[in-house]
Write a protein that holds these residues in place. Sequence first.
Motif, PDB file in Angstrom:
ATOM      1  N   LEU A 256       0.804  -1.234   0.000  1.00  0.00           N
ATOM      2  CA  LEU A 256       0.000   0.000   0.000  1.00  0.00           C
ATOM      3  C   LEU A 256       0.831   1.275   0.000  1.00  0.00           C
ATOM      4  O   LEU A 256       0.463   2.253  -0.636  1.00  0.00           O
ATOM      5  CB  LEU A 256      -0.952   0.001   1.196  1.00  0.00           C
ATOM      6  CG  LEU A 256      -2.300  -0.688   0.977  1.00  0.00           C
ATOM      7  CD1 LEU A 256      -3.099  -0.688   2.262  1.00  0.00           C
ATOM      8  CD2 LEU A 256      -3.095  -0.021  -0.136  1.00  0.00           C
ATOM      9  N   GLY A 257       1.946   1.260   0.724  1.00  0.00           N
ATOM     10  CA  GLY A 257       2.799   2.453   0.760  1.00  0.00           C
ATOM     11  C   GLY A 257       3.346   2.785  -0.617  1.00  0.00           C
ATOM     12  O   GLY A 257       3.324   3.940  -1.069  1.00  0.00           O
ATOM     13  N   VAL A 258       3.832   1.767  -1.316  1.00  0.00           N
ATOM     14  CA  VAL A 258       4.376   1.944  -2.671  1.00  0.00           C
ATOM     15  C   VAL A 258       3.266   2.369  -3.624  1.00  0.00           C
ATOM     16  O   VAL A 258       3.439   3.267  -4.456  1.00  0.00           O
ATOM     17  CB  VAL A 258       5.042   0.627  -3.158  1.00  0.00           C
ATOM     18  CG1 VAL A 258       5.419   0.715  -4.628  1.00  0.00           C
ATOM     19  CG2 VAL A 258       6.262   0.307  -2.307  1.00  0.00           C
TER      20      VAL A 258
ATOM     21  N   PRO B 217       6.476  -2.370   5.551  1.00  0.00           N
ATOM     22  CA  PRO B 217       5.541  -2.427   4.418  1.00  0.00           C
ATOM     23  C   PRO B 217       4.197  -3.008   4.854  1.00  0.00           C
ATOM     24  O   PRO B 217       4.139  -3.877   5.724  1.00  0.00           O
ATOM     25  CB  PRO B 217       6.234  -3.349   3.405  1.00  0.00           C
ATOM     26  CG  PRO B 217       7.287  -4.067   4.160  1.00  0.00           C
ATOM     27  CD  PRO B 217       7.638  -3.233   5.359  1.00  0.00           C
ATOM     28  N   VAL B 218       3.132  -2.475   4.290  1.00  0.00           N
ATOM     29  CA  VAL B 218       1.780  -2.933   4.609  1.00  0.00           C
ATOM     30  C   VAL B 218       1.185  -3.510   3.325  1.00  0.00           C
ATOM     31  O   VAL B 218       1.134  -2.830   2.305  1.00  0.00           O
ATOM     32  CB  VAL B 218       0.905  -1.754   5.108  1.00  0.00           C
ATOM     33  CG1 VAL B 218      -0.521  -2.215   5.376  1.00  0.00           C
ATOM     34  CG2 VAL B 218       1.520  -1.137   6.346  1.00  0.00           C
TER      35      VAL B 218
ATOM     36  N   GLY C 108      -2.555  10.997   3.859  1.00  0.00           N
ATOM     37  CA  GLY C 108      -1.849  10.330   4.952  1.00  0.00           C
ATOM     38  C   GLY C 108      -2.129   8.838   4.924  1.00  0.00           C
ATOM     39  O   GLY C 108      -3.163   8.393   4.420  1.00  0.00           O
ATOM     40  N   PHE C 109      -1.203   8.064   5.474  1.00  0.00           N
ATOM     41  CA  PHE C 109      -1.377   6.615   5.502  1.00  0.00           C
ATOM     42  C   PHE C 109      -0.765   6.044   6.769  1.00  0.00           C
ATOM     43  O   PHE C 109       0.367   6.352   7.115  1.00  0.00           O
ATOM     44  CB  PHE C 109      -0.706   5.992   4.274  1.00  0.00           C
ATOM     45  CG  PHE C 109      -0.736   4.483   4.280  1.00  0.00           C
ATOM     46  CD1 PHE C 109      -1.931   3.802   4.151  1.00  0.00           C
ATOM     47  CD2 PHE C 109       0.436   3.762   4.421  1.00  0.00           C
ATOM     48  CE1 PHE C 109      -1.958   2.409   4.163  1.00  0.00           C
ATOM     49  CE2 PHE C 109       0.414   2.371   4.431  1.00  0.00           C
ATOM     50  CZ  PHE C 109      -0.783   1.695   4.302  1.00  0.00           C
ATOM     51  N   ARG C 110      -1.555   5.226   7.474  1.00  0.00           N
ATOM     52  CA  ARG C 110      -0.996   4.531   8.632  1.00  0.00           C
ATOM     53  C   ARG C 110      -1.716   3.201   8.801  1.00  0.00           C
ATOM     54  O   ARG C 110      -2.847   3.028   8.339  1.00  0.00           O
ATOM     55  CB  ARG C 110      -1.106   5.365   9.898  1.00  0.00           C
ATOM     56  CG  ARG C 110      -2.497   5.699  10.347  1.00  0.00           C
ATOM     57  CD  ARG C 110      -2.480   6.461  11.682  1.00  0.00           C
ATOM     58  NE  ARG C 110      -3.636   7.220  12.025  1.00  0.00           N
ATOM     59  CZ  ARG C 110      -4.901   6.823  12.063  1.00  0.00           C
ATOM     60  NH1 ARG C 110      -5.179   5.720  11.766  1.00  0.00           N
ATOM     61  NH2 ARG C 110      -5.908   7.555  12.405  1.00  0.00           N
TER      62      ARG C 110
END
Length: 192
Positions: free
Chosen positions: A35-37, A66-67, A100-102
């Motif tokens: 998901l981050g990429v 990485p998620v 944003g991403f977490r």
Amino acid sequence: AEIANESMIRLVHNLLDAARIEEGRFGYKFEKTNLGVFLEQLYQEKKLFAEKSSIVLSLNVEGTQPVFMQADAERLSMAIGNIIDNAIRYTPAGGSIAVGFRAEGGRATITIHDTGVGVAKGDQERLFTKFYRGANVMHVETGGTGLGLFIAKNIVEGHGGTITFESEQGKGTTFFIQFPVGQDTEAPKTQH
């Protein structure tokens, strides 16, 4: 004429996608996706559109692990891309959009916050319905089809996710997209 042509093409594509969604023919090809990429690529893609509109687009990915989730990256980028595009369209020049991403506790959250015109209280419950466009945006952007968020919601839900938002007229809007994640996440069983 070129711009009118582009919005016509967008409308046709959106109509086809909306029809496929409603008929359950919106086939997904799920693959293990970082998901981050994925967000970084989408961010790079949208940055120029934002810059052209004199808007600062930023991306903040929390955590270094990485998620992964099972996703159809093409469809998902259409969904989240639609929300970012809307944010750009409805944010006046000089504004900003923060993505944003977490991830925590088996859930990944993507937030998209803009400093745009916001969604009037009376319009909020209809925001994801087909062809719906808020009264206060009609004069801001004439090329909207009213299908972007309808399609986005369906794609997010097709991935086992949820999409909600908070908005205040004149102050901006924040979308919250949540997905179940983890090393062993399976593709959602909502396939037709």
